[in-house]
Structure formats: C-alpha cells, structure tokens
Design a protein around this motif. Structure first.
Motif, PDB file in Angstrom:
ATOM      1  N   HIS A  58      34.959  58.870 -13.088  1.00 58.75           N
ATOM      2  CA  HIS A  58      36.268  58.310 -13.449  1.00 58.75           C
ATOM      3  C   HIS A  58      37.313  59.398 -13.744  1.00 58.75           C
ATOM      4  O   HIS A  58      38.375  59.415 -13.122  1.00 58.75           O
ATOM      5  N   PRO A  59      37.005  60.336 -14.649  1.00 59.78           N
ATOM      6  CA  PRO A  59      37.998  61.396 -14.898  1.00 59.78           C
ATOM      7  C   PRO A  59      38.267  62.256 -13.668  1.00 59.78           C
ATOM      8  O   PRO A  59      39.411  62.672 -13.435  1.00 59.78           O
ATOM      9  N   LEU A  60      37.233  62.496 -12.858  1.00 54.05           N
ATOM     10  CA  LEU A  60      37.450  63.309 -11.656  1.00 54.05           C
ATOM     11  C   LEU A  60      38.402  62.613 -10.689  1.00 54.05           C
ATOM     12  O   LEU A  60      39.294  63.255 -10.112  1.00 54.05           O
ATOM     13  N   THR A  61      38.229  61.320 -10.519  1.00 51.72           N
ATOM     14  CA  THR A  61      39.117  60.559  -9.627  1.00 51.72           C
ATOM     15  C   THR A  61      40.558  60.626 -10.130  1.00 51.72           C
ATOM     16  O   THR A  61      41.501  60.820  -9.352  1.00 51.72           O
ATOM     17  N   ALA A  62      40.713  60.490 -11.456  1.00 55.31           N
ATOM     18  CA  ALA A  62      42.067  60.529 -12.033  1.00 55.31           C
ATOM     19  C   ALA A  62      42.702  61.906 -11.817  1.00 55.31           C
ATOM     20  O   ALA A  62      43.893  62.013 -11.493  1.00 55.31           O
ATOM     21  N   ILE A  63      41.898  62.977 -11.972  1.00 53.14           N
ATOM     22  CA  ILE A  63      42.434  64.331 -11.777  1.00 53.14           C
ATOM     23  C   ILE A  63      42.805  64.546 -10.313  1.00 53.14           C
ATOM     24  O   ILE A  63      43.879  65.085  -9.990  1.00 53.14           O
ATOM     25  N   GLU A  64      41.944  64.085  -9.406  1.00 57.63           N
ATOM     26  CA  GLU A  64      42.228  64.207  -7.967  1.00 57.63           C
ATOM     27  C   GLU A  64      43.542  63.525  -7.601  1.00 57.63           C
ATOM     28  O   GLU A  64      44.327  64.045  -6.815  1.00 57.63           O
ATOM     29  N   ALA A  65      43.764  62.364  -8.197  1.00 62.74           N
ATOM     30  CA  ALA A  65      44.990  61.619  -7.895  1.00 62.74           C
ATOM     31  C   ALA A  65      46.217  62.333  -8.467  1.00 62.74           C
ATOM     32  O   ALA A  65      47.299  62.283  -7.890  1.00 62.74           O
ATOM     33  N   ALA A  66      46.038  63.009  -9.607  1.00 65.97           N
ATOM     34  CA  ALA A  66      47.181  63.652 -10.271  1.00 65.97           C
ATOM     35  C   ALA A  66      47.552  64.984  -9.629  1.00 65.97           C
ATOM     36  O   ALA A  66      48.725  65.378  -9.642  1.00 65.97           O
ATOM     37  N   LEU A  67      46.552  65.690  -9.059  1.00 70.75           N
ATOM     38  CA  LEU A  67      46.815  67.052  -8.551  1.00 70.75           C
ATOM     39  C   LEU A  67      47.979  67.156  -7.567  1.00 70.75           C
ATOM     40  O   LEU A  67      48.869  67.990  -7.771  1.00 70.75           O
ATOM     41  N   PRO A  68      48.021  66.324  -6.499  1.00 68.59           N
ATOM     42  CA  PRO A  68      49.158  66.464  -5.567  1.00 68.59           C
ATOM     43  C   PRO A  68      50.507  66.193  -6.226  1.00 68.59           C
ATOM     44  O   PRO A  68      51.534  66.741  -5.814  1.00 68.59           O
ATOM     45  N   LEU A  69      50.514  65.371  -7.275  1.00 70.81           N
ATOM     46  CA  LEU A  69      51.769  65.037  -7.957  1.00 70.81           C
ATOM     47  C   LEU A  69      52.298  66.212  -8.784  1.00 70.81           C
ATOM     48  O   LEU A  69      53.446  66.210  -9.221  1.00 70.81           O
ATOM     49  N   MET A  70      51.446  67.215  -8.989  1.00 72.79           N
ATOM     50  CA  MET A  70      51.899  68.369  -9.768  1.00 72.79           C
ATOM     51  C   MET A  70      52.889  69.227  -8.992  1.00 72.79           C
ATOM     52  O   MET A  70      53.546  70.096  -9.569  1.00 72.79           O
ATOM     53  N   ASP A  71      53.008  68.991  -7.663  1.00 74.34           N
ATOM     54  CA  ASP A  71      54.014  69.689  -6.857  1.00 74.34           C
ATOM     55  C   ASP A  71      55.181  68.773  -6.513  1.00 74.34           C
ATOM     56  O   ASP A  71      56.012  69.111  -5.662  1.00 74.34           O
ATOM     57  N   ALA A  72      55.242  67.609  -7.134  1.00 77.14           N
ATOM     58  CA  ALA A  72      56.315  66.654  -6.802  1.00 77.14           C
ATOM     59  C   ALA A  72      57.676  67.246  -7.158  1.00 77.14           C
ATOM     60  O   ALA A  72      57.784  68.080  -8.061  1.00 77.14           O
TER      61      ALA A  72
END
Ligand SMILES: Nc1ncnc2c1ncn2[C@@H]1O[C@H](COP(=O)(O)OP(=O)(O)O)[C@@H](O)[C@H]1O
Ligand SMILES: [Mg+2]
Length: 235
Positions: A30-44
C-alpha cells in the motif's frame, strides 16, 4: 504413520508462515503504491502539486519506517531481547504526549477523544520511549476501530500502588472468538490495515515493566476496553 502425524503437525505452522509473508507483503504494497503514484507529481509544474506529492511521500515513508520498526520489535519480543532504559517518570506526561500526537488524526476522523488524569504526579519507573509506544499502540487501535461519531476515553488513575490506564472506545468491538488471540503476533482482524503485532509488542513491553495489559469487549459492535496497569515507583 509417524510421517503422517509429523506432516499433520507441521501444516498449521507452514500455512501461518505463508500467512505472515502474505500479510507483510500486502501491508508493504500500500505505501509503495502511494509513493509510486506521487513520484511523477514531484516534477509537476504547479508548486502545490509538488508539495502535496512530497507530503504523500513523507507520510508513506514514515509509515514504512514504523512497519519495519514494528517487525524488528516483534522479533526482539519473540527472542526476549527487547531492552529498556528505565528512569522515574510521571506517567501523566507520557499519556498527555500520546493523546496530543493523535489530536489531528482523531479530528480528521471525526472521533471524540477525552482524557482524564489525576492532579498529582503518577510516578512509575520505566522507559519513556517504550511506554509511549505502548500507549500509542493502544490508542491507534482504538481510533482505527472507532467509526466517525464515536468516542475514545483515556482514563488514568492510581489503584493499589499501580498506575492504571484505561482506553475505552465505542467502536467495532472484538468478537469473543477473536478476543483470546489478539495479543498473539500477526493476529490481525477487522477494519484498518496492520500487521497484527502492535499488541504483541505492547504486552511484552508492559511485562518488562512488571505490569499487565488486558482487553475486554462485550462483542462485535460493543466497543473495546484496554487496561494497562504499571507498578508505581517507591517513594
Ligand atoms: N480497540 C479495538 N477495537 C477492536 N478491535 C481491536 C482493538 N484493538 C485491537 N483490536 C484487535 O486486535 C488485533 C490486533 O491488534 P494489533 O496487534 O494492534 O494489530 P493491528 O493493529 O496491526 O491489527 C486487531 O487486528 C483487532 O482485531
Ligand atoms: Mg495496532
């Protein structure tokens, strides 16, 4: 025949090992999925999106850290190598710190938390970090298992040379067939995530403090009550 009975005895252990691995893998995913989803947004391009993503990563990394620390503690509890750094402490401050740590979360969840404590110090000899961990575990469970609109009451008193902390909630309750097993490692049941090791570690830590922890519940939907009794320090 001998082989057969051996295989029979071995089976529950193997299946529970599988269950433990499945439970741990599931909780880590669960936390890994959430981190994966957040990573690309860190370059938004929008700073708010980047900031939001960063907070998700921070929160999930904290959660992963707690899972891994809990797993290590469960293993230490099993081996009997958990260690305490004890000193005289006012148990009221431990309880107050933990309750205030939970303030934001309970508000967000819509659960009411009330705390009562004596006006005079309740001095115990203990490891403040470990006692905080015990109280946080019990409070975390109470909040997790109490639906919005419910309440959690944290009550500290002294009784027969013991500090007695009672955490009572109006939540899910514990079915009678589950109740005898909740302090066993990797026993997870009902709502909310979890590895089912919090109470196992909590009980070991309370016992190391020469105290006792007990659970009561009238059954499913009836709320639950946890009572922690610790010997008070000699004056
Ligand atoms: N306040 C509570 N209300 C209902 N059930 C509870 C409560 N506290 C503990 N439990 C039960 O005890 C089990 C073990 O708790 P714990 O060891 O903290 O593991 P986890 O929180 O990871 O499930 C929980 O899965 C739940 O079934
Ligand atoms: Mg728990």
């Amino acid at each position: 025949m001998a082989r057969e009975s051996q295989a029979f005895q071995r089976e529950p252990l193997v299946s529970s090992e599988h269950e433990v691995v499945a439970l741990v893998a599931h909780e880590l995913r669960h936390p890994l999925t959430a981190i994966e989803a957040a990573l690309p947004l860190m370059d938004a391009p929008q700073p708010e999106t980047r900031q939001k993503a960063r907070r998700v990563v921070e929160r999930q990394v904290m959660y992963l850290r707690r899972l891994v620390d809990d797993l290590l503690d469960a293993e230490r509890a099993r081996r009997g190598t958990l260690q305490l750094e004890t000193r005289a402490i006012d148990f009221r401050s431990i309880v107050a710190d933990v309750v205030s740590m939970f303030r934001a979360r309970v508000q967000e969840r819509g659960v009411d938390v009330a705390k009562e404590a004596p006006t005079r110090p309740v001095v115990v000899r203990g490891d403040p970090v470990r006692l905080q961990q015990v109280v946080a575990n019990v409070l975390d469970n109470a909040v997790k298992h109490t639906p919005p609109g419910g309440s959690v009451r944290v009550h500290l008193a002294t009784h027969a040379a013991h500090a007695v902390l009672t955490v009572r909630d109006t939540g899910d309750g514990i079915p009678p067939d589950v109740l005898p097993h909740i302090f066993e490692p990797f026993r997870h049941h009902g709502n909310g995530g979890g590895l089912g090791i919090g109470l196992n570690v909590a009980r070991r830590l309370v016992e190391l403090h020469r105290g006792r922890i007990q659970a009561h519940s009238a059954g499913a939907g009836q709320g639950a009550e946890f009572v922690i009794a610790l010997p008070m320090a000699e004056r």
